[in-house]
Design a protein around this motif. Structure first.
Motif, mmCIF file in Angstrom:
data_model
loop_
_atom_site.group_PDB
_atom_site.id
_atom_site.type_symbol
_atom_site.label_atom_id
_atom_site.label_comp_id
_atom_site.label_asym_id
_atom_site.label_seq_id
_atom_site.Cartn_x
_atom_site.Cartn_y
_atom_site.Cartn_z
ATOM 1 N N ILE A 314 42.151 0.338 -3.877
ATOM 2 C CA ILE A 314 41.280 1.250 -2.906
ATOM 3 C C ILE A 314 40.211 1.638 -3.904
ATOM 4 C CG2 ILE A 314 43.251 1.768 -1.195
ATOM 5 C CD1 ILE A 314 43.567 4.236 -2.308
ATOM 6 N N VAL A 315 40.626 2.003 -5.215
ATOM 7 C CA VAL A 315 39.708 2.485 -5.967
ATOM 8 C C VAL A 315 38.683 1.434 -6.384
ATOM 9 C CG1 VAL A 315 39.049 3.387 -8.276
ATOM 10 C CG2 VAL A 315 41.157 4.295 -7.058
ATOM 11 N N ILE A 316 39.026 0.209 -6.570
ATOM 12 C CA ILE A 316 37.887 -0.864 -6.895
ATOM 13 C C ILE A 316 37.250 -1.105 -5.674
ATOM 14 C CG2 ILE A 316 37.820 -3.121 -7.569
ATOM 15 C CD1 ILE A 316 40.139 -2.909 -9.341
ATOM 16 N N ILE A 317 37.994 -1.155 -4.340
ATOM 17 C CA ILE A 317 37.274 -1.568 -3.444
ATOM 18 C C ILE A 317 36.128 -0.501 -3.061
ATOM 19 C CG2 ILE A 317 37.511 -1.605 -0.968
ATOM 20 C CD1 ILE A 317 40.356 -2.966 -1.271
ATOM 21 N N PHE A 318 36.338 0.786 -3.186
ATOM 22 C CA PHE A 318 35.445 1.742 -2.645
ATOM 23 C C PHE A 318 34.337 2.091 -3.675
ATOM 24 C CE2 PHE A 318 38.012 2.178 0.716
ATOM 25 C CZ PHE A 318 37.124 2.383 1.928
ATOM 26 N N LEU A 319 34.553 1.638 -5.127
ATOM 27 C CA LEU A 319 33.604 1.721 -6.086
ATOM 28 C C LEU A 319 32.460 0.684 -5.836
ATOM 29 C CD1 LEU A 319 35.542 2.228 -9.354
ATOM 30 C CD2 LEU A 319 33.631 3.760 -8.565
ATOM 31 N N LEU A 320 33.075 -0.606 -5.263
ATOM 32 C CA LEU A 320 32.241 -1.937 -5.026
ATOM 33 C C LEU A 320 31.349 -1.251 -3.741
ATOM 34 C CD1 LEU A 320 34.499 -4.799 -5.860
ATOM 35 C CD2 LEU A 320 32.443 -4.059 -7.046
ATOM 36 N N TYR A 321 32.052 -0.572 -2.751
ATOM 37 C CA TYR A 321 31.608 -0.066 -1.537
ATOM 38 C C TYR A 321 30.171 0.649 -1.804
ATOM 39 C CZ TYR A 321 31.285 1.665 3.148
ATOM 40 O OH TYR A 321 30.709 2.193 4.366
ATOM 41 N N ALA A 322 30.595 1.590 -2.649
ATOM 42 C CA ALA A 322 29.326 2.570 -3.214
ATOM 43 C C ALA A 322 28.134 1.821 -3.937
ATOM 44 C CB ALA A 322 29.976 3.437 -4.201
ATOM 45 N N ILE A 323 28.446 0.681 -4.556
ATOM 46 C CA ILE A 323 27.455 0.041 -5.105
ATOM 47 C C ILE A 323 26.696 -0.666 -4.234
ATOM 48 C CG2 ILE A 323 27.024 -1.930 -6.754
ATOM 49 C CD1 ILE A 323 29.468 -1.031 -8.575
ATOM 50 N N ALA A 324 27.582 -1.598 -3.266
ATOM 51 C CA ALA A 324 26.730 -2.114 -2.148
ATOM 52 C C ALA A 324 26.091 -1.182 -1.451
ATOM 53 C CB ALA A 324 27.813 -2.950 -1.014
ATOM 54 N N ARG A 325 26.382 -0.075 -1.130
ATOM 55 C CA ARG A 325 25.734 0.920 -0.183
ATOM 56 C C ARG A 325 24.470 1.274 -0.901
ATOM 57 N NH1 ARG A 325 26.618 3.118 4.843
ATOM 58 N NH2 ARG A 325 28.719 3.829 4.621
ATOM 59 N N PHE A 326 24.378 1.611 -2.404
ATOM 60 C CA PHE A 326 23.328 2.126 -3.325
ATOM 61 C C PHE A 326 22.091 0.925 -3.232
ATOM 62 C CE2 PHE A 326 20.786 2.282 -7.022
ATOM 63 C CZ PHE A 326 20.589 3.516 -7.051
ATOM 64 N N ILE A 327 22.649 -0.369 -3.429
ATOM 65 C CA ILE A 327 21.816 -1.539 -3.181
ATOM 66 C C ILE A 327 21.069 -1.586 -1.776
ATOM 67 C CG2 ILE A 327 21.692 -4.070 -3.289
ATOM 68 C CD1 ILE A 327 24.006 -4.012 -5.148
ATOM 69 N N TYR A 328 21.744 -1.358 -0.705
ATOM 70 C CA TYR A 328 21.223 -1.497 0.732
ATOM 71 C C TYR A 328 20.283 -0.399 0.826
ATOM 72 C CZ TYR A 328 20.895 -1.320 5.643
ATOM 73 O OH TYR A 328 20.350 -1.257 6.957
ATOM 74 N N LEU A 329 20.460 0.972 0.422
ATOM 75 C CA LEU A 329 19.812 1.924 0.834
ATOM 76 C C LEU A 329 18.548 2.350 -0.530
ATOM 77 C CD1 LEU A 329 22.628 4.819 1.683
ATOM 78 C CD2 LEU A 329 20.809 3.398 3.092
ATOM 79 N N PHE A 330 18.644 1.814 -1.388
ATOM 80 C CA PHE A 330 17.489 1.933 -2.575
ATOM 81 C C PHE A 330 17.392 0.634 -3.103
ATOM 82 C CE2 PHE A 330 20.260 5.644 -2.441
ATOM 83 C CZ PHE A 330 19.424 6.613 -1.892
ATOM 84 N N PRO A 331 16.684 -0.446 -2.217
ATOM 85 C CA PRO A 331 16.570 -1.600 -2.910
ATOM 86 C C PRO A 331 15.195 -1.528 -4.035
ATOM 87 C CG PRO A 331 15.621 -1.406 -0.742
ATOM 88 C CD PRO A 331 16.446 -0.461 -0.908
ATOM 89 N N ASN A 332 14.355 -0.532 -3.928
ATOM 90 C CA ASN A 332 13.324 -0.189 -4.765
ATOM 91 C C ASN A 332 13.804 0.133 -6.089
ATOM 92 O OD1 ASN A 332 11.443 -0.862 -2.712
ATOM 93 N ND2 ASN A 332 11.295 1.374 -2.346
ATOM 94 N N ILE A 333 14.824 0.929 -6.174
ATOM 95 C CA ILE A 333 15.403 1.156 -7.663
ATOM 96 C C ILE A 333 16.060 0.105 -8.148
ATOM 97 C CG2 ILE A 333 17.077 2.517 -8.696
ATOM 98 C CD1 ILE A 333 16.634 4.710 -6.781
ATOM 99 N N VAL A 334 16.630 -0.712 -7.426
ATOM 100 C CA VAL A 334 17.575 -1.881 -7.970
ATOM 101 C C VAL A 334 16.683 -2.909 -8.251
ATOM 102 C CG1 VAL A 334 19.090 -3.746 -7.290
ATOM 103 C CG2 VAL A 334 19.518 -1.540 -6.315
ATOM 104 N N SER A 335 15.446 -3.007 -7.887
ATOM 105 C CA SER A 335 14.480 -4.484 -8.164
ATOM 106 C C SER A 335 13.474 -3.790 -9.292
ATOM 107 C CB SER A 335 13.526 -4.449 -6.886
ATOM 108 O OG SER A 335 12.843 -3.390 -6.370
ATOM 109 N N ILE A 336 13.593 -2.602 -9.780
ATOM 110 C CA ILE A 336 12.862 -2.167 -10.886
ATOM 111 C C ILE A 336 13.466 -3.088 -12.177
ATOM 112 C CG2 ILE A 336 12.216 -0.322 -12.523
ATOM 113 C CD1 ILE A 336 12.163 1.555 -10.081
#
Length: 336
Positions: A314-336
């Motif tokens: 559950i720790v790994i799944i929700f760490l990955l969930y947070a990363i996926a959420r970050f990529i989805y919500l802040f694509p401009n930051i990720v693409s820099i």
């Protein structure tokens, strides 16, 4: 001495997270421009007009505070203050409901921090009243709990849905009904049944704000990738697994049983609104805030029983969930 050190460390972390939320909201969030636009509309209204438009269905607490505070200190500064105060409040009460603080705060940060505190601000502010409402219900201070949930609905109208916690808490057999509907809820998608149009028509009785989501150009963009169905499937399996693992705890503890029912209702709502991502996910995730509590109880039970595999998963799944959420919500930051 240790308690004082723990206190300083805990609230220093809470404050740092609040400042991070403010930074991401005002520099990278795609929704920030919409909040500024809404505020610009309010600034053009006279106070007489504002008071004449006040209604319990038009979220007056948020708009009165932003108009008054925005005119005094500026909108950006006001939002920074509100975001900091409400996030610290939520983390404080979360840690009171499920100690120790680091467990439940981890799951909140992974699941909801980016979604609410950096993006959906009005919902985030409403939850700063709803979560204390949960706490006081757990302590059987029902009147105070109800007042807090009612205040939350005056910040974001959808928070009024949380009044369902009271019948679910006091009438135990309703939880059995929710469980039964939850088990068969994927069939709703299979038969292509939706309550979207009915919900929009109902909402127009109270406010015309949500009619926007029924516009043809908005509907055309719904679930174009098909990811929404995977999202529903993920939470269906997650909530079912949690219910199985905590079944004895849920049977013995009415508050835990309530949280499980809220999570199941979140999945049911998404199934009933499977044809509209914006409304379905928004209302579903509102109730799925209860998974923050449920995951914490799963982690702590697994820790006691030395189920290390469950803890790690559950720790790994929700760490990955947070990363996926970050990529989805802040694509401009990720693409820099």
């Amino acid at each position: 001495m240790n308690n004082r050190v723990d206190f300083v460390i805990k609230y220093s972390v809470f404050t740092a997270l609040s400042l991070l939320a403010v930074y991401l909201c005002q520099t990278a969030s795609r929704d920030w421009i919409n909040y500024q636009w809404l505020f610009s509309i309010d600034t053009k209204k006279s106070w007489e007009q504002v008071f004449s438009e006040i209604s319990i269905f038009k979220e007056p607490i948020y708009y009165l505070i932003t108009k008054l505070g925005g005119e005094i200190v500026g909108f950006s500064t006001l939002i920074a203050i509100l975001t900091t105060a409400t996030l610290i409040t939520k983390l404080h009460y979360l840690s009171k409901i499920v100690p120790p603080a680091y467990v439940i705060c981890f799951f909140y940060i992974c699941s909801y921090f980016l979604l609410l505190d950096t993006t959906a601000l009005r919902v985030a502010y409403a939850m700063a009243f709803t979560i204390p409402g949960f706490y006081y219900l757990q302590k059987k201070k029902v009147t105070l709990s109800f007042i807090l949930v009612s205040l939350a609905s005056q910040i974001h109208l959808t928070a009024i849905l949380f009044v369902v916690i009271y019948p679910l808490y006091f009438i135990r057999y309703l939880n059995i009904v929710v469980f039964g509907v939850f088990i068969f809820s994927p069939a709703i998608i299979w038969i292509d049944f939706s309550v979207f149009e009915w919900l929009i028509q109902l909402s127009t009785i109270f406010t015309g704000r949500y009619a926007f989501y029924a516009q043809a150009k908005v509907l055309e963009q719904q679930n174009s990738t098909g990811l929404y169905f995977y999202f529903i499937g993920f939470y269906y399996l997650l909530v079912a697994s949690i219910h199985f693992y905590l079944k004895d705890d849920l049977r013995e503890n009415p508050f835990k049983n309530l949280m499980a029912s809220l999570a199941m209702l979140g999945v049911i709502i998404m199934c009933l609104l499977h044809d509209n991502v914006v409304i379905g996910a928004r209302l579903g995730e509102l109730f799925l805030i209860s998974t923050v509590f449920l995951l914490s109880w799963v982690y702590l039970k697994a820790k006691v029983n030395k189920h290390i595999f469950i803890q790690l998963n559950i720790v790994i799944i929700f760490l990955l969930y947070a990363i996926a959420r970050f990529i989805y919500l802040f694509p401009n930051i990720v693409s820099i």
